[in-house]
Structure formats: structure tokens, C-alpha cells
Motif scaffolding. Structure first.
Motif, short mmCIF file in Angstrom:
data_model
loop_
_atom_site.label_atom_id
_atom_site.label_comp_id
_atom_site.label_asym_id
_atom_site.label_seq_id
_atom_site.Cartn_x
_atom_site.Cartn_y
_atom_site.Cartn_z
N TRP A 134 34.81 -50.52 -177.47
CA TRP A 134 34.32 -50.21 -178.80
C TRP A 134 35.31 -50.58 -179.89
O TRP A 134 34.91 -50.85 -181.04
CB TRP A 134 33.93 -48.74 -178.89
N ILE A 178 34.32 -53.95 -180.54
CA ILE A 178 33.06 -54.00 -181.30
C ILE A 178 33.32 -53.76 -182.79
O ILE A 178 32.75 -54.43 -183.65
CB ILE A 178 32.07 -52.95 -180.75
N TYR A 179 34.22 -52.82 -183.12
CA TYR A 179 34.51 -52.49 -184.51
C TYR A 179 35.54 -53.41 -185.16
O TYR A 179 35.84 -53.26 -186.35
CB TYR A 179 35.02 -51.05 -184.61
N LEU A 182 30.16 -56.18 -183.88
CA LEU A 182 29.32 -55.62 -184.94
C LEU A 182 29.24 -56.56 -186.14
O LEU A 182 28.16 -56.82 -186.68
CB LEU A 182 29.85 -54.25 -185.36
N ASN A 183 30.38 -57.06 -186.58
CA ASN A 183 30.37 -58.01 -187.70
C ASN A 183 29.64 -59.30 -187.32
O ASN A 183 28.97 -59.91 -188.16
CB ASN A 183 31.80 -58.33 -188.12
N LEU A 211 25.95 -58.67 -187.65
CA LEU A 211 25.56 -58.62 -189.06
C LEU A 211 25.47 -60.03 -189.67
O LEU A 211 24.59 -60.30 -190.48
CB LEU A 211 26.55 -57.76 -189.85
N TRP A 270 36.05 -51.75 -189.56
CA TRP A 270 35.28 -50.53 -189.68
C TRP A 270 36.12 -49.26 -189.57
O TRP A 270 35.81 -48.25 -190.20
CB TRP A 270 34.17 -50.52 -188.62
#
Length: 318
Positions: free
Chosen positions: A145, A148-149, A156-157, A160, A172
Motif C-alpha cells: 500500500w 499504491i500511495y 493510485l496516481n 487517476l 498521498w
């Protein structure tokens, strides 16, 4: 031993075992019990009970673990109640407690109900997918994670950007206002599969005739879940909520790896604060950390009492 003897009439009969034989059997029984559970009790006494008792003693000391301890009575507790960082960490615990356990219970109940009652052909595969995070260690889940951040190459980015939103490589976990809430998704993802398995096994014991009767009455899936499933497995839900309450309040391993309490202490929880006080490089204070640990113990006992009071045991018969 049981032996055959001759009666006065000449017929053979069984005689009662001797006292020495009975004592020998009793000794063998207690020896077996001692060998079976003795090591577990010794381990409990040495590694659980004794350290907990000593932590109560340490809470009245000023001690860094190396120098000579100094008995200071209740000064650690007075300092604790006047410590702003202590209350900030406790506040973060409360935020996570009112968020994580209910969400895990609700999501696990809904997914378990769907896997049991919708008869998906892919249900076995879904069970494996949901339970997979429980096979991984906390370290692996946390590092996953963190990736991921991540702002530069984070998943995640990247997602997006696929949907047309470029946030300029936003990291994040760098925002103190939102970082505490970013701990919720990995915690739910890591724990959800375990409770899905528990709820699935509990739901399998509910007679299908009850659902069939509800379907004939026109009850929706939501009505069946709330009116039939949840009341019948309420003891399992209560135990699960208790485990999640204890785990959320005591746990800090994921936070330690992901943010180490930052940024600016925005994700520091009470367990991590206690750990920092005991083992930080800048200054070790085992006495103060033990006082915090004793306070955590009292809160956990109080929480257990409140859960028993407001979520009573209700045995529903069918």
C-alpha cells in the motif's frame, strides 16, 4: 489390575482393582495432563503474566532500562494525563475505532451473504481472492500500500491518470489532514477475508427454508440479511467486533511501517506512542511507557464491559 478369582461356590468372578493400581492410574493421568498443558502454562507465566505484572511495577518508576530505577509513585500517570501527544494519539485511536471495525463487519457480512445466497459459479475463486491478504504478513501488506500511495510511481496516481485526472505526482501520505484516513483501506483489505470466512461458515448453519419463506413473502436481499441472517449469527458478529476492537486499539505495526506516526504526528496512535517512549533513540522511558500500557489495559477492559452491556448475548432459535 482386574483379575479373575474363584468364588466359594467354585465360579470365577471379577475382583475390584487394588488401591495401588488405582493410584498408579491416577499418577499416569496427572502426568499426562502435566506434560500436555504444562509447557503452555509455563510459557504463559513467563512471557505473558510475569511481564504484565512487572509492567505495573515499572509504571511507578523512572527508568531507562540501564541506570538504577527511581521510584516516583504516580508521577508517570500525572505526566500522562497532562501530555498533549498522549491525548492526540488516543484521539487517532478513537477515529480508527469508530471507522474500521464497523466497515469490516458490514463489508464482510454483505460479501458473505452474497457468496452464500447468490450461487455465483466463481464463488470458490472469490473466497480465495478475499482471503489472500490474510496469507501475507503485515509488512508485505503495508509495503504494497505504500507503493499504491506513492507519488512518483504509485498505482493510485496511475489509475487517476488513466481516467484523465493528473494530480502532479501527489504524495498521498504527506497531507496531515488526510493521512489518518488513508490507513483505513489497507487495514480493511488485510482483515476482511478472515471475517468473510467466519461469516460464511456461520451462515451455512441457517436453514434455507427460512430464506425460502422470506422470498415467498417478497422480502428483498437487504431485508433477509437484516431480519434473518444477522440475528441468527449475532453471537459471531459480537465476537468479531470484539476482536476488531482489541486489534484496532492495540495494533500499530502497519502505521509504524507506513508513516511512523507522521506527517507531524497525524497518524500516531497510542500503541505507537508507547513504543516510541520505550525504545526511541532520543530517550528511553520504560516507566512512562509502562504507565501508558497500564492505561491501555484499563481501556480495553472497560471497552469489553461496554460491549457486553450494549451488545448482549441473544440466542435466536429457529
Amino acid at each position: 489390575m482386574v483379575t479373575k478369582g474363584a468364588s466359594p461356590s467354585g465360579n470365577s468372578q471379577l475382583t475390584a482393582p487394588s488401591k495401588s493400581g488405582i493410584k498408579g492410574l491416577e499418577r499416569q493421568k496427572w502426568l499426562f495432563v502435566l506434560l500436555a498443558i504444562g509447557p503452555s502454562y509455563v510459557g504463559y507465566l513467563l512471557f505473558t503474566l510475569y511481564p504484565n505484572i512487572m509492567s505495573v511495577y515499572y509504571s511507578f518508576l523512572k527508568w531507562d532500562g540501564l541506570s538504577k530505577p527511581k521510584f516516583i509513585w504516580f508521577d508517570n500517570f500525572i505526566t500522562m494525563f497532562q501530555d498533549y501527544f498522549f491525548w492526540r494519539a488516543l484521539y487517532h485511536n478513537l477515529l480508527l475505532m469508530i471507522t474500521i471495525p464497523p466497515l469490516i463487519i458490514i463489508i464482510s457480512l454483505v460479501l458473505s451473504y452474497l457468496l452464500i445466497n447468490k450461487s455465483f459459479r466463481e464463488a470458490p475463486m472469490y473466497k480465495i481472492i478475499f482471503f489472500f491478504p490474510n496469507v501475507l504478513s503485515i509488512v508485505v501488506i503495508t509495503l504494497l500500500w505504500v507503493y499504491i500511495y506513492d507519488g512518483s510511481n504509485g498505482l493510485l496516481n496511475g489509475l487517476l491518470k488513466i481516467f484523465g485526472y493528473d494530480n502532479n505526482s501527489y504524495y498521498w501520505l504527506s497531507n496531515p489532514k488526510t493521512s489518518i484516513w488513508l490507513l483505513v483501506p489497507p487495514t480493511i483489505w488485510g482483515a476482511m477475508g478472515f471475517y468473510i470466512v467466519i461469516f460464511i461458515n456461520a451462515m451455512k448453519g441457517i436453514p434455507k427454508t427460512m430464506y425460502e419463506a422470506a422470498i415467498l413473502d417478497g422480502a428483498s436481499h437487504l431485508t433477509r440479511l437484516i431480519s434473518i441472517t444477522m440475528p441468527l449469527i449475532s453471537p459471531i458478529i459480537k465476537i468479531s467486533f470484539l476482536f476488531l476492537f482489541l486489534g484496532t486499539f492495540k495494533g500499530f505495526e502497519m502505521i509504524l511501517i507506513m508513516t511512523n506516526g507522521g506527517p507531524a504526528g497525524s497518524t500516531e496512535v497510542i500503541g505507537l506512542y508507547m513504543f516510541t517512549q520505550a525504545f526511541s533513540i532520543s530517550g528511553r522511558n520504560y516507566g512512562y511507557a509502562s504507565a501508558i500500557g497500564l492505561f491501555i489495559f484499563v481501556l480495553l477492559v472497560l471497552g469489553k464491559v461496554l460491549i457486553d452491556k450494549f451488545i448482549p448475548n441473544t440466542d435466536v432459535e429457529y
